[in-house]
Scaffold this motif. Structure first.
Motif, mmCIF file in Angstrom:
data_model
loop_
_atom_site.group_PDB
_atom_site.id
_atom_site.type_symbol
_atom_site.label_atom_id
_atom_site.label_comp_id
_atom_site.label_asym_id
_atom_site.label_seq_id
_atom_site.Cartn_x
_atom_site.Cartn_y
_atom_site.Cartn_z
ATOM 1 N N THR A 104 20.133 0.088 35.595
ATOM 2 C CA THR A 104 19.813 0.384 34.558
ATOM 3 C C THR A 104 20.642 1.920 34.477
ATOM 4 O O THR A 104 20.761 2.555 35.197
ATOM 5 N N GLU A 138 18.716 4.185 27.434
ATOM 6 C CA GLU A 138 18.792 3.356 28.617
ATOM 7 C C GLU A 138 19.145 2.098 28.335
ATOM 8 O O GLU A 138 18.607 1.264 27.453
ATOM 9 N N ARG A 139 19.923 1.609 29.319
ATOM 10 C CA ARG A 139 20.500 0.193 28.950
ATOM 11 C C ARG A 139 20.617 -0.532 30.301
ATOM 12 O O ARG A 139 21.231 0.198 31.234
ATOM 13 N N PRO A 140 20.856 -1.860 30.473
ATOM 14 C CA PRO A 140 21.110 -2.531 31.273
ATOM 15 C C PRO A 140 22.413 -2.435 31.387
ATOM 16 O O PRO A 140 23.502 -2.611 30.223
#
Lengths: 367, 629
Positions: B37, B45-47
């Protein structure tokens, strides 16, 4: 500075004005020709004639005035709220307009045909009846209907002008966002003149031909328009949905790919678009016959469905004319013998002078 | 947040230069590709695809002559992957180049795969996933090759790697299906949410006064070219895309996706102020500029940590250095007249699924069923026949040693950075924007520079053209494509199959490469359609959607005919109804009129002249009568 033709005369504006004028004048000239032949012929009744003609022109005038106001408001909204408010839902409005117009024309068409079938003296009576003082009280069924009949010569042109006028003005407003404003006035005036000339020609044709044939021909034309409108309405609704998906005005994509939903397309030719820049001759083709360069399943099916519905309706109405009652319904006692019944009831009218008991026959569709 | 990641980035920058080892060493990396992440722009927030559970991903560093071994294990679980080492020639190891379905099968989840190659070229490169438009999700990092014999050694004190990138909040796997979709008929590319320096923002680069730094700048972004400038400092360009060039002064550079540019910056002799440097995304590439998008990213040359970090001032115009004016340091002269000319037109168009695709001439790329390299290795003598590589790989077979000229005409209104795998090309000509096609330019050999600049990724301007030339001295299967990842996905790819018969004699595919294919049931022999019996039979190959019909199809004709028919029949019915006499109409009418006229019975007027038959009406027909009078 050399003023190019583009700055003086906007062809799209001209074509749109011409097209909308044409649609309007067809209705207006049919009405006027009808009145002229009926009331200004051998059975002259100048007063009624003038009153009714006045109604027609009053409808045209008021419709024009209101459409100026409404369109002025819309244009004002363009500049204050921004185009988006209209643009994002434009086709919903257009579609709703088109359905409404299609329904009105369909009903009016029947009335015109039935008028055409009458002998002339009856037409005169009808026309005079239209002008008769409005019955104010004491009848349950349809004050509104009666009002509609009485002022039909006003309402029809009024609604038509309103619809076409708003459409035209909104388009012109849209064009003048991008084109020089100087190109608009001349194009509008010429469009109005040419459209009116076409209407006048129609009117002249209508006043010299046998009225029944004229009414039949013009009604056929009106039904073609109505079928096209109905199909266009469905097309508009679909186009709006597509625009919502594409997220911008798909019309800005021109004729090409992406201007339509390929999943719903029955045919698409990259030309002959009646919506683009006034549409050229195709716009007029579209107005009268419902042509589109990008047909969808919805628009094709609705066009055919319209004609099937109309054909069935006429078959049913013909059935009733012949048999005196609706198909699948038993002949009512009262209507079993139309002639007797009605002359009888007319006498009733004379006697009771209230008419509260009488059923209003389907002739009320005579507008 | 910005501060701590900024510090981390400074640490990373300072960590450069450790991997100096003796000549021809083997440098080994173990890369477990994993989801992590991240939130580099502090907004979302992102994968993100990381390596060894870390992101930003590690830098690959090597010296010229080193053997580099990268053991990749795909632990993503839901996506296959592969690594391309951008700009490396991969001479003798074309099977290590990385594009899935070109020189290998994608590495499926759970599998391991080893890249093993020798680097014989200096300079600034990068590595990134070359599978399914994946690298913008995070799997891209710098690759630096140090050269003990660099002509610029001694002209700088320290070197720093500075990546610049666009950044999306959504994953490619989610964005691609809506990008290539009938709902996006114009092919508008998703607009990034942010720009990054070294995978962060507000980057602080500690510098000392009176020193010269070599910045190795890499655009590891997916889409946006970037304008880059340093306030108060000039840049001295010495290398682009791994090719040393004679030093050139620039105030601002333009660095497209996948390009690299090394430049020297000499610091001031005082520490009275800190200076901003800015990368500004090329917004002309964007269909729309979303409200609130900050298309700039700022960093600072920090002379004194105690001093303020000034906001960058606005620039009046974006007037970057023209890379075509560079002169290679080795003075390599213009290659001779070409033996083979490949002319490609860039076109964006829609196919019959309604989606927008990118075309070279009339072909939009579709990956073959068998990786093109494997077809070349299994096709025997037919490997020199481009047919076997399929109709949608747009393959050109090059003979060994011939001089190849690639002409690209941009019939599109966007900028496209074109990249050739496996080679540096000489950039002979680039027209200005709206410069038209190569034919319009009417060029002769004399118009080309005697010592053309060289690189591996060159920007083509809107509605212009470029002319590139290279010698086919590197047997392999090399893609030529636009390095905007969206356009890779929409098919702006051609395949150069260079000296395939040589490949058959020199390349043997390692077993882990073949196992990657086996795990996904991908054939490793056969033509593009995986046909082994007849290599010229392409039935069953992967195809792009069909072209849109030009006009009416049968369906349309039938529909139009039906509509016309129902219109005509409808009119006929209307007319016949109008003509048919209605026996009941008059009595109806009578009734109606009477009804309308009951208003005023007492004032019945004798003026209404009617036949006696209509007496009832007459008696009540005051309306008609009164209107007469």
């Amino acid at each position: 500075m050399v003023a190019s033709a583009d700055q003086v005369f906007s062809v799209p504006v001209f074509l749109v004005v011409f097209r909308e004028t044409l649609e309007t004048v067809i209705i207006v000239s049919v009405l006027l020709a009808f009145l002229k032949q009926t009331l200004d012929g051998p059975n002259r009744d100048v007063k009624v004639y003038k009153t009714l003609v006045k109604q027609v022109w009053f409808g045209v005038g008021l419709g024009f005035l209101i459409c100026l106001v409404v369109a002025g408001g819309l244009i004002g909204a363009f500049y204050t709220v921004g185009r988006d408010a209209w643009d994002t839902n434009e086709y919903y409005y257009e579609g709703a307009f088109a359905v409404f117009a299609s329904l009105i024309i369909s009903v009016v068409g029947v009335a015109l045909l039935r008028v055409g079938k009458m002998q002339e003296k009856w037409r005169v009576k009808l026309a005079k009846a239209l002008e008769a003082p409005l019955k104010t009280t004491s009848r349950r069924s349809g004050w509104l209907k009666h009002f509609g009949e009485k002022y039909s010569m006003f309402i029809l042109p009024f609604i038509t002008v309103l619809r076409e006028g708003i459409e035209a003005i909104v388009f012109i407003a849209g064009v003048s966002f991008s084109a020089p404003a100087t190109a608009v006035p001349l194009a509008v005036v010429v469009g109005l003149i040419v459209g009116s000339l076409a209407g006048y020609a129609l009117y002249r044709g209508g006043t010299t031909a046998k009225l029944q044939y004229f009414l039949i021909v013009s009604t056929c034309l009106l039904y073609l328009v109505a079928a096209g409108l109905f199909s266009r309405a469905v097309w508009y609704f679909e186009a709006q949905q597509w625009n919502n998906i594409v997220g911008s005005d798909a019309a800005e994509l021109g004729d090409g790919p992406g201007s339509y939903d390929i999943g719903k397309s029955v045919w698409h030719v990259n030309c002959c678009n009646p919506e683009n820049g006034g549409g050229g001759g195709w716009g007029i083709f579209n107005a009268i016959l419902g042509w589109t360069n990008s047909a969808t399943y919805g628009s094709v099916i609705s066009y055919n469905l319209y004609w099937i519905t109309m054909a069935l309706s006429f078959a049913v109405m013909r059935y009733r004319e012949m048999k005196g009652h609706w198909p699948l319904l038993k002949a009512k006692q009262g209507t079993a013998s139309t002639v007797d019944h009605h002359s009888g009831s007319s006498e009733d009218t004379a006697v009771t002078s209230s008419g509260t008991k009488r059923q209003v026959s389907e002739m009320t569709t005579i507008a | 947040m910005g501060f701590s990641s900024g510090r981390l980035a400074i640490l990373l920058i300072c960590a450069i230069g450790f991997v100096h080892s003796s000549r021809a060493a083997t440098v080994t990396y173990d890369f477990n590709v994993t989801w992590v992440t991240s939130n580099p722009d502090g907004a979302f927030e992102r994968p993100t695809i990381g390596i060894n559970n870390q992101w930003p991903v590690p830098r690959i560093s090597a010296d010229i002559g080193d053997n580099v071994v990268v053991h990749v294990t795909n632990q993503l679980g839901n996506q296959s992957t592969s690594l391309h080492f951008h700009g490396l020639f991969m001479n003798g190891s074309t099977h290590m180049d990385g594009p899935a379905q070109v020189s290998q099968c994608g590495i499926p989840p759970g599998s391991s795969f080893t890249y093993n190659f020798t680097i014989n070229q200096p300079g600034t490169y990068w590595y990134h996933s070359h599978t399914g438009g994946q690298y913008p999700d995070g799997l891209r990092g710098p690759l630096v090759v140090h050269d003990p014999e660099s002509p610029f050694l001694g002209r700088y004190d320290e070197e720093l790697v500075l990546t610049v990138s666009d950044w999306y909040h959504d994953q490619m796997a989610d964005m691609l299906p809506t990008f290539i979709n009938k709902g996006n008929p114009t092919g508008a590319e998703p607009v990034p949410q942010a720009a990054l320096f070294n995978d962060t923002q507000n980057l602080k680069v500690a510098v000392e006064p009176g020193k010269t730094y070599l910045f190795r700048m890499i655009n590891i972004g997916a889409f946006a070219g970037q304008y880059v400038w340093f306030e108060g400092h000039n840049m001295t360009i010495v290398e682009v895309d791994g090719v040393y060039h004679q030093p050139a002064e620039a105030e601002m550079i333009y660095i497209s996706a996948a390009q690299r540019c090394s430049f020297m910056v000499t610091t001031k002799n005082e520490t009275t102020a800190n200076y901003a440097f800015v990368a500004s995304m090329d917004t002309t590439l964007f269909d729309t500029i979303p409200e609130g998008l900050n298309y700039n990213v700022t960093g600072w040359l920090v002379y004194d940590d105690a001093k303020t970090l000034p906001e960058p001032t606005l620039v009046d115009e974006l007037d970057p250095f023209d890379d075509m004016t560079l002169v290679p340091n080795d003075n390599q002269t213009l290659l001779g007249e070409p033996d083979k000319i490949i002319e490609l037109d860039v076109i964006m168009d829609n196919l019959d699924d309604g989606a927008n695709y990118a075309f070279f001439n009339n072909i939009t790329y579709k990956a073959p069923k068998v990786p093109t390299l494997y077809t070349a290795l299994s096709a025997g003598e037919l490997a020199t026949d481009p047919t076997v590589y399929g109709d949608f790989t747009h393959s050109f077979v090059l003979e060994k040693g011939e001089i190849v000229q690639i002409i690209v005409n941009n019939l599109d209104s966007g900028r496209h950075p074109f990249h050739l795998h496996g080679h540096h090309f000489q950039a002979l000509y680039r027209s200005v924007e709206e410069g038209g096609t190569f034919e319009d330019a009417k060029l002769t050999e004399a118009d080309y520079p005697a010592i053309p600049m060289r690189r591996d990724t060159l920007v083509l301007y809107p509605d212009g053209n470029i002319v590139l030339r290279f010698r086919a001295d590197n047997p392999g299967v090399w893609l030529f494509h636009c390095h905007i990842e969206w356009h890779v996905s929409s098919g702006l790819i051609a395949t150069m199959v260079e000296a395939p018969l040589d490949l058959q004699n020199t390349i043997s595919i390692p077993s882990d490469h073949l196992e990657a294919c086996a795990a996904q049931n991908i054939a490793t022999v056969g033509n593009a359609a995986a046909n082994t019996a007849n290599f010229l039979d392409l039935s069953g190959e992967n195809r792009a959607p069909n072209r849109l019909p030009d006009g009416f199809t049968t369906r349309g004709k039938v529909a139009l005919a039906f509509s016309c028919l129902s219109g005509i029949l409808g009119v006929a019915i209307v007319a016949s109804y109008g003509l048919a006499p209605d026996p009941g109409s008059h009595p109806h009418m009578e009734h109606r009129i009477a009804e309308a006229q009951v208003v005023d019975p007492p004032t019945a007027s004798p003026a209404a002249v009617s036949e006696p038959k209509e007496a009832p009406l007459v008696t009540t027909g005051s309306g008609g009568g009164s209107s007469r009078s």
